[in-house]
Design a protein around this motif. Structure first.
Motif, mmCIF file in Angstrom:
data_model
loop_
_atom_site.group_PDB
_atom_site.id
_atom_site.type_symbol
_atom_site.label_atom_id
_atom_site.label_comp_id
_atom_site.label_asym_id
_atom_site.label_seq_id
_atom_site.Cartn_x
_atom_site.Cartn_y
_atom_site.Cartn_z
ATOM 1 N N GLN A 1 14.163 37.600 12.811
ATOM 2 C CA GLN A 1 12.897 37.901 12.126
ATOM 3 C C GLN A 1 11.877 38.495 13.097
ATOM 4 O O GLN A 1 11.163 39.440 12.754
ATOM 5 C CB GLN A 1 12.328 36.639 11.467
ATOM 6 N N LEU A 2 11.812 37.958 14.293
ATOM 7 C CA LEU A 2 10.894 38.472 15.312
ATOM 8 C C LEU A 2 11.230 39.928 15.638
ATOM 9 O O LEU A 2 10.344 40.786 15.659
ATOM 10 C CB LEU A 2 10.976 37.613 16.579
ATOM 11 N N LYS A 3 12.501 40.219 15.860
ATOM 12 C CA LYS A 3 12.910 41.591 16.183
ATOM 13 C C LYS A 3 12.679 42.537 15.014
ATOM 14 O O LYS A 3 12.295 43.689 15.213
ATOM 15 C CB LYS A 3 14.397 41.629 16.571
ATOM 16 N N THR A 4 12.905 42.060 13.797
ATOM 17 C CA THR A 4 12.779 42.900 12.612
ATOM 18 C C THR A 4 11.329 43.199 12.247
ATOM 19 O O THR A 4 11.010 44.306 11.825
ATOM 20 C CB THR A 4 13.481 42.227 11.414
ATOM 21 N N HIS A 5 10.450 42.218 12.430
ATOM 22 C CA HIS A 5 9.083 42.362 11.936
ATOM 23 C C HIS A 5 8.029 42.557 13.025
ATOM 24 O O HIS A 5 7.119 43.356 12.853
ATOM 25 C CB HIS A 5 8.707 41.155 11.077
ATOM 26 N N GLU A 6 8.109 41.833 14.100
ATOM 27 C CA GLU A 6 7.044 41.874 15.099
ATOM 28 C C GLU A 6 7.245 42.932 16.187
ATOM 29 O O GLU A 6 6.278 43.526 16.637
ATOM 30 C CB GLU A 6 6.868 40.505 15.764
ATOM 31 N N ILE A 7 8.466 43.153 16.625
ATOM 32 C CA ILE A 7 8.647 44.088 17.741
ATOM 33 C C ILE A 7 9.542 45.275 17.393
ATOM 34 O O ILE A 7 9.929 46.041 18.268
ATOM 35 C CB ILE A 7 9.163 43.372 19.016
ATOM 36 N N PHE B 1 9.733 49.360 25.482
ATOM 37 C CA PHE B 1 9.122 48.613 26.566
ATOM 38 C C PHE B 1 9.550 49.210 27.896
ATOM 39 O O PHE B 1 10.726 49.495 28.109
ATOM 40 C CB PHE B 1 9.509 47.137 26.480
ATOM 41 N N ASP B 2 8.580 49.396 28.774
ATOM 42 C CA ASP B 2 8.856 49.976 30.084
ATOM 43 C C ASP B 2 9.536 48.987 31.028
ATOM 44 O O ASP B 2 10.218 49.374 31.963
ATOM 45 C CB ASP B 2 7.566 50.469 30.741
ATOM 46 N N ASN B 3 9.313 47.686 30.771
ATOM 47 C CA ASN B 3 9.874 46.676 31.664
ATOM 48 C C ASN B 3 10.013 45.351 30.922
ATOM 49 O O ASN B 3 9.546 45.211 29.792
ATOM 50 C CB ASN B 3 9.005 46.529 32.920
ATOM 51 N N GLU B 4 10.648 44.403 31.562
ATOM 52 C CA GLU B 4 10.887 43.097 30.941
ATOM 53 C C GLU B 4 9.601 42.317 30.725
ATOM 54 O O GLU B 4 9.502 41.538 29.781
ATOM 55 C CB GLU B 4 11.861 42.285 31.791
ATOM 56 N N TYR B 5 8.621 42.533 31.575
ATOM 57 C CA TYR B 5 7.345 41.838 31.423
ATOM 58 C C TYR B 5 6.688 42.234 30.107
ATOM 59 O O TYR B 5 6.217 41.372 29.357
ATOM 60 C CB TYR B 5 6.421 42.140 32.603
ATOM 61 N N ALA C 1 8.452 40.602 27.299
ATOM 62 C CA ALA C 1 8.127 39.172 27.232
ATOM 63 C C ALA C 1 6.767 38.947 26.582
ATOM 64 O O ALA C 1 6.610 38.051 25.741
ATOM 65 C CB ALA C 1 8.149 38.561 28.633
ATOM 66 N N ILE C 2 5.781 39.767 26.922
ATOM 67 C CA ILE C 2 4.449 39.640 26.327
ATOM 68 C C ILE C 2 4.521 39.923 24.832
ATOM 69 O O ILE C 2 3.922 39.211 24.018
ATOM 70 C CB ILE C 2 3.443 40.589 27.026
ATOM 71 N N ALA C 3 5.280 40.945 24.431
ATOM 72 C CA ALA C 3 5.418 41.283 23.015
ATOM 73 C C ALA C 3 6.092 40.148 22.243
ATOM 74 O O ALA C 3 5.706 39.833 21.115
ATOM 75 C CB ALA C 3 6.204 42.580 22.851
ATOM 76 N N VAL C 4 7.089 39.521 22.848
ATOM 77 C CA VAL C 4 7.773 38.396 22.206
ATOM 78 C C VAL C 4 6.807 37.226 22.033
ATOM 79 O O VAL C 4 6.732 36.620 20.961
ATOM 80 C CB VAL C 4 9.025 37.975 23.002
ATOM 81 N N MET C 5 6.030 36.909 23.067
ATOM 82 C CA MET C 5 5.069 35.806 22.960
ATOM 83 C C MET C 5 4.007 36.103 21.900
ATOM 84 O O MET C 5 3.662 35.222 21.105
ATOM 85 C CB MET C 5 4.419 35.533 24.317
ATOM 86 N N ASP C 6 3.510 37.334 21.870
ATOM 87 C CA ASP C 6 2.521 37.710 20.859
ATOM 88 C C ASP C 6 3.129 37.639 19.456
ATOM 89 O O ASP C 6 2.475 37.174 18.517
ATOM 90 C CB ASP C 6 1.984 39.120 21.122
#
Length: 56
Positions: free
Chosen positions: A10-16, A21-25, A28-33
């Motif tokens: 659901q996170l991958k489908t809807h939020e991100i 992304f240029d880098n893993e950081y 990670a921020i997008a996943v937390m948001d």
């Protein structure tokens, strides 16, 4: 399927979805948001755990 896999889908489908992304950081921020957004929409509490890596 493990319940966390449903949430990850659901996170991958809807939020991100569709974001690059240029880098893993940045990822990670997008996943937390995204998790914060999902918890607010679902009216549940989100607790963040901070892990410390130990390198030898």
């Amino acid at each position: 399927m493990n319940p966390i896999e449903t949430q990850w889908h659901q996170l991958k489908t809807h939020e991100i979805a569709g974001q690059m992304f240029d880098n893993e950081y940045d990822l990670a921020i997008a996943v937390m948001d995204g998790m914060k957004t999902r918890s607010q929409a679902g009216e549940y509490t989100l607790e963040r755990f901070i892990f410390t890596a130990v390198f030898k």
